[in-house]
Design a protein around this motif. Structure first.
Motif, PDB file in Angstrom:
ATOM      1  N   ILE A  31      29.584 -26.590 -39.767  1.00  0.00           N
ATOM      2  CA  ILE A  31      29.858 -25.938 -41.043  1.00  0.00           C
ATOM      3  C   ILE A  31      29.007 -26.655 -42.081  1.00  0.00           C
ATOM      4  N   ARG A  32      28.003 -25.968 -42.601  1.00  0.00           N
ATOM      5  CA  ARG A  32      27.007 -26.603 -43.458  1.00  0.00           C
ATOM      6  C   ARG A  32      27.197 -26.237 -44.929  1.00  0.00           C
ATOM      7  N   GLN A  40      29.030 -30.181 -44.088  1.00  0.00           N
ATOM      8  CA  GLN A  40      29.806 -30.314 -45.321  1.00  0.00           C
ATOM      9  C   GLN A  40      30.431 -31.703 -45.472  1.00  0.00           C
TER      10      GLN A  40
END
Length: 252
Positions: A31-32, A40
């Motif tokens: 999850i960027r 993140q």
């Protein structure tokens, strides 16, 4: 967090919108952050600060380069306000990009090894006062892609062949302790920008970008690690060093 988007953020959104399928980057299940493209958990956006600089940068990016989380060109735009980015086209050069290169407010330099210069091109290794017009801002043009892609972009872009080349020597690279590939000029895009700013006399800004690059590399490595318990001290230390360097530059 409400950070202003810069040129490469906008180009990323454009390139993503016209893609027919998601870009398959390493760690694609992470999850960027949509801005720094780091996981993140290790997002560096809260540490981002723009510098005061008399330089401008133009990144000409090879097709999907802007989609790569590993691309360091976005780090330049993170710090240098006057940064522009366009996707390269062999057949139809972007007219806004050409107008920027021809803008009388700028003095363009293509950052590329001098051994590839065309007969009519001037090659400089440093920006002495005699090489600069005092009324113009240096515009550093960088070809952002793999080395093979950069050569292709340079050779097939005739609008670059009459512009002076800024070419760095192995001694200059060694002086700044930068990492390099199999050849002395194979540096990351942000690392080359460090050399360009130092050559223009902005040593403090060069050091700040170098620290920002180090933080990016460290955060990327944390993102790839599978360790469940991670000591974030190295990231916090680099972030604090970067903040101190920026504050010191702004206080001068």
């Amino acid at each position: 967090m409400n950070l202003k988007q810069h040129a490469i953020h906008k180009l990323y959104q454009y390139r993503k919108a016209i893609s027919t399928r998601p870009y398959g980057a390493r760690g694609k299940n992470l999850i960027r952050c949509e801005l720094c493209l780091l996981a993140q958990t290790y997002c560096t956006c809260n540490s981002r600060q723009q510098l005061v600089s008399d330089n401008a940068f133009l990144l000409i990016m090879y097709d999907d380069e802007v989609l790569k989380p590993s691309n360091s060109g976005r780090l330049i735009a993170d710090l240098i306000p006057d940064t522009h980015a366009y996707i390269w086209s062999r057949t139809q050069a972007n007219q806004k990009m050409l107008a920027l290169i021809q803008d009388p407010c700028y003095q363009p330099f293509v950052i590329f090894p001098g051994e590839y210069a065309y007969p009519q091109q001037t090659v400089v290794s440093e920006l002495k006062p005699t090489a600069l017009d005092s009324d113009k801002k240096p515009l550093f043009i960088m070809l952002d892609g793999s080395w093979r892609e950069a050569i292709k972009m340079f050779r097939k872009s005739p609008y670059l062949h009459d512009l002076p080349l800024l070419s760095f020597t192995p001694e200059t690279v060694a002086k700044y302790g930068l990492r390099k590939g199999s050849r002395d000029f194979q540096l990351g895009t942000a690392e080359v920008a460090v050399l360009a700013m130092a050559a223009s006399g902005e040593k403090g800004n060069a050091e700040a970008l170098s620290l920002w690059f180090e933080l990016f590399i460290a955060a990327s490595m944390f993102s790839r690690s599978r360790q469940s318990n991670k000591d974030l001290t190295p990231l916090n230390q680099l972030s604090e060093e970067f903040k101190q360097k920026v504050d010191a530059n702004l206080s001068r």
